[in-house]
Design an enzyme around this catalytic site. Structure first.
Site, PDB file in Angstrom:
ATOM      1  N   ASP A   1     -16.400  67.350 -37.568  1.00 54.40           N
ATOM      2  CA  ASP A   1     -17.313  68.408 -37.995  1.00 54.40           C
ATOM      3  C   ASP A   1     -18.707  67.900 -38.356  1.00 54.40           C
ATOM      4  O   ASP A   1     -19.636  68.683 -38.485  1.00 54.40           O
ATOM      5  CB  ASP A   1     -16.727  69.162 -39.192  1.00 54.40           C
ATOM      6  CG  ASP A   1     -16.619  68.302 -40.444  1.00 54.40           C
ATOM      7  OD1 ASP A   1     -16.714  67.068 -40.330  1.00 54.40           O
ATOM      8  OD2 ASP A   1     -16.436  68.859 -41.530  1.00 54.40           O
TER       9      ASP A   1
ATOM     10  N   ASN B   1      -9.510  62.419 -40.502  1.00 59.50           N
ATOM     11  CA  ASN B   1     -10.227  61.144 -40.562  1.00 59.50           C
ATOM     12  C   ASN B   1      -9.258  59.988 -40.792  1.00 59.50           C
ATOM     13  O   ASN B   1      -8.135  60.210 -41.220  1.00 59.50           O
ATOM     14  CB  ASN B   1     -11.256  61.187 -41.699  1.00 59.50           C
ATOM     15  CG  ASN B   1     -12.521  61.904 -41.294  1.00 59.50           C
ATOM     16  OD1 ASN B   1     -12.988  61.745 -40.167  1.00 59.50           O
ATOM     17  ND2 ASN B   1     -13.082  62.693 -42.195  1.00 59.50           N
TER      18      ASN B   1
ATOM     19  N   TYR C   1     -24.072  58.984 -41.331  1.00 60.26           N
ATOM     20  CA  TYR C   1     -23.142  57.951 -41.779  1.00 60.26           C
ATOM     21  C   TYR C   1     -23.635  56.543 -41.472  1.00 60.26           C
ATOM     22  O   TYR C   1     -23.097  55.569 -42.004  1.00 60.26           O
ATOM     23  CB  TYR C   1     -21.764  58.155 -41.141  1.00 60.26           C
ATOM     24  CG  TYR C   1     -20.911  59.191 -41.827  1.00 60.26           C
ATOM     25  CD1 TYR C   1     -19.958  58.829 -42.772  1.00 60.26           C
ATOM     26  CD2 TYR C   1     -21.053  60.539 -41.537  1.00 60.26           C
ATOM     27  CE1 TYR C   1     -19.168  59.773 -43.401  1.00 60.26           C
ATOM     28  CE2 TYR C   1     -20.276  61.498 -42.159  1.00 60.26           C
ATOM     29  CZ  TYR C   1     -19.335  61.111 -43.090  1.00 60.26           C
ATOM     30  OH  TYR C   1     -18.558  62.052 -43.718  1.00 60.26           O
TER      31      TYR C   1
ATOM     32  N   HIS D   1     -18.867  59.192 -36.581  1.00 63.31           N
ATOM     33  CA  HIS D   1     -19.657  58.817 -37.758  1.00 63.31           C
ATOM     34  C   HIS D   1     -20.564  57.628 -37.451  1.00 63.31           C
ATOM     35  O   HIS D   1     -20.893  56.842 -38.344  1.00 63.31           O
ATOM     36  CB  HIS D   1     -18.748  58.476 -38.955  1.00 63.31           C
ATOM     37  CG  HIS D   1     -18.046  59.668 -39.520  1.00 63.31           C
ATOM     38  ND1 HIS D   1     -17.168  59.584 -40.582  1.00 63.31           N
ATOM     39  CD2 HIS D   1     -18.084  60.982 -39.185  1.00 63.31           C
ATOM     40  CE1 HIS D   1     -16.702  60.788 -40.870  1.00 63.31           C
ATOM     41  NE2 HIS D   1     -17.247  61.653 -40.028  1.00 63.31           N
TER      42      HIS D   1
ATOM     43  N   ARG E   1     -17.091  59.796 -54.727  1.00 62.53           N
ATOM     44  CA  ARG E   1     -17.021  61.072 -54.018  1.00 62.53           C
ATOM     45  C   ARG E   1     -15.650  61.737 -54.200  1.00 62.53           C
ATOM     46  O   ARG E   1     -15.553  62.961 -54.305  1.00 62.53           O
ATOM     47  CB  ARG E   1     -17.318  60.832 -52.533  1.00 62.53           C
ATOM     48  CG  ARG E   1     -17.157  62.047 -51.633  1.00 62.53           C
ATOM     49  CD  ARG E   1     -18.154  63.142 -51.926  1.00 62.53           C
ATOM     50  NE  ARG E   1     -17.934  64.290 -51.049  1.00 62.53           N
ATOM     51  CZ  ARG E   1     -18.367  65.507 -51.297  1.00 62.53           C
ATOM     52  NH1 ARG E   1     -19.078  65.749 -52.391  1.00 62.53           N
ATOM     53  NH2 ARG E   1     -18.116  66.490 -50.459  1.00 62.53           N
TER      54      ARG E   1
END
Length: 461
Positions: A173, A150, A267, A202, A287
């Protein structure tokens, strides 16, 4: 490549928490994708060594014929390899935490791949991905790089412009995980699904979900998502099961409400409901912290347990079946299987009413020569506007990296739907620059110093 060939692969990002699970998945798929050699490559020698030593024990017990090595030396890593699986994290979790917490300090979305955090991550990642491509072209020019690092869209745009002839395919993924959930909702297997999808990484929508017989399940899944989001009775992957992910899957019902015709990528919540995201974020525990306290500790403690015991009898690494898409992609290239997969590719007419040079995520047919995107026709005005806006953000980020240009990066942040104004964008940018001095190119300011209208000045007018 012939059907009897055994392959040599290198995993770039050998110290990742995903590496061991991917290796176990490769062993599970040894019949269809046999390995003669496996290498791990990472710039963090100590981190990689822990994962690698545990994997070495697993391989000695389960597949001793595979020649296994790990290294921090590019020549050793990239010589004589057929595929590079790339999942690097430029800056590590230390910088991911900054990507999330700095924007939240300004009451803006703090997320690793979306908004200012994703832009910061992209600015760190471009140079590292280009370096990997150059290593491959120098030491194994026939090698394919399968990149799932990413932020994939920014990385893909940079590769398109800086290394247009590179043998690289960019894949994510996230659609794979969501399609697993869809298959569970309708009682099928993921391999049973044939989807139509358009967007960017995303940032997209499913327009059709059929089985192999051509039966359409989109209305059924849509009705389910309208009530439950993508939450399922049985968890279908290990990657997206933490509490924060459960909230994200649930939020899909509100994403669907914005346009009830298509199934949204989860997303999109960061772009359509940024105020909600910020209100439900903890600026002191993001996160990144959740991953460090969960997956990070779990994987490295499991590795150390295997190393200390000298055997995997004490607890083998789990197979990351979620990552089987990587083997699907490698097999499609190696054996010219014409597998249908979602990939990030140059548009070139796949979506009829957006620019050809935008990197889109669409279904592709994959064979020995790479990916051929399938046409998706024209898309509605709402989605077209969203995509064009986000594409220009990412193009400006790549411009800023290439030109070392502060103004272009400020413009990118200002244009993003995750930020409320140019003033906030500048404040966030200046903090991100300070945090990323070790990683970003030094940005040049315009010769005229920028002066913004302050809150006090506005009140005096």
């Amino acid at each position: 490549m012939n059907q009897n060939k055994q392959f040599s692969i290198v995993i770039a990002g050998g110290g990742s928490t995903y590496t061991a699970g991917i290796v176990m998945m490769l062993l599970e798929n040894a019949e269809r994708f046999p390995l003669r050699a496996l290498k791990l490559y990472d710039i963090d020698e100590e981190r990689q060594a822990t994962i690698a030593e545990a994997i070495a024990i697993e391989l000695k017990e389960k597949a001793p014929a595979i020649d296994f090595t790990w290294t921090t030396d590019p020549q050793t890593a990239f010589t004589d390899v057929d595929f590079c699986f790339a999942h690097i994290r430029s800056g590590g979790y230390k910088m991911r935490e900054q990507d999330e917490k700095i924007p939240l300090k300004h009451h803006v979305v703090g997320q690793e791949t979306c908004g200012p955090g994703g832009i910061a991550y992209g600015m760190r990642s471009i140079g590292d991905i280009i370096e990997l491509i150059d290593f491959i072209e120098k030491y194994s020019p026939d090698c394919w790089m399968l990149n799932y690092s990413n932020p994939a869209s920014i990385v893909a745009e940079a590769c398109r412009r800086l290394r247009p002839d590179a043998k690289i395919l960019n894949i994510c993924d996230m659609p794979v995980g969501t399609q697993r959930r869809m298959s569970q909702i309708i009682g099928l297997q993921p391999k049973d699904l044939e989807v139509r999808y358009f967007g960017m990484n995303h940032f997209g929508w499913w327009t059709s979900v059929k089985d192999k017989a051509g039966n359409e399940y989109l209305p059924q899944i849509r009705d389910y998502v309208a009530h439950h989001g993508y939450l399922t009775q049985i968890e279908v992957d290990t990657q997206h099961m933490d509490a924060s992910w459960q909230a994200t899957h649930k939020k899909a019902q509100d994403l669907l409400a914005v346009d009830p015709h298509y199934l949204p990528n989860t997303y999109l919540k960061y772009y359509l409901y940024p105020d909600y995201v910020v209100a439900h974020s903890d600026p002191d525990y993001t996160r990144a912290n959740e991953v460090e306290d969960g997956r990070e500790k779990c994987v490295f403690s499991a590795a150390q347990k295997i190393i200390d015991a000298g055997t995997s009898d004490v607890g083998s690494f789990p197979i990351d079946s979620h990552a089987s898409f990587i083997v699907d992609l490698a097999c499609a290239i190696a054996f010219n299987t014409h597998e249908r997969m979602l990939l990030i590719v140059e548009n070139n007419g796949a979506v009829a009413n957006i620019d050809d040079n935008i990197m889109v995520e669409v279904p592709c047919i994959v064979g020995k020569d790479g990916a051929e995107p399938l046409t998706q026709g024209k898309i509605p005005m709402f989605q077209r506007g969203m995509i064009l806006n986000q594409a220009m953000v990412e193009k400006l980020v790549v411009d800023a990296w290439i030109n070392h240009d502060y103004q272009e990066l400020w413009q990118a942040l200002t244009l993003s739907k995750t930020l409320p104004s140019a003033q906030v964008a500048k404040e966030v940018l200046d903090d991100l620059i300070e945090a990323n001095r070790e990683y970003w190119p030094e940005l040049k300011h315009d010769e005229h110093e920028v002066h913004l209208i302050s809150e006090s000045a506005v009140s005096e007018i």
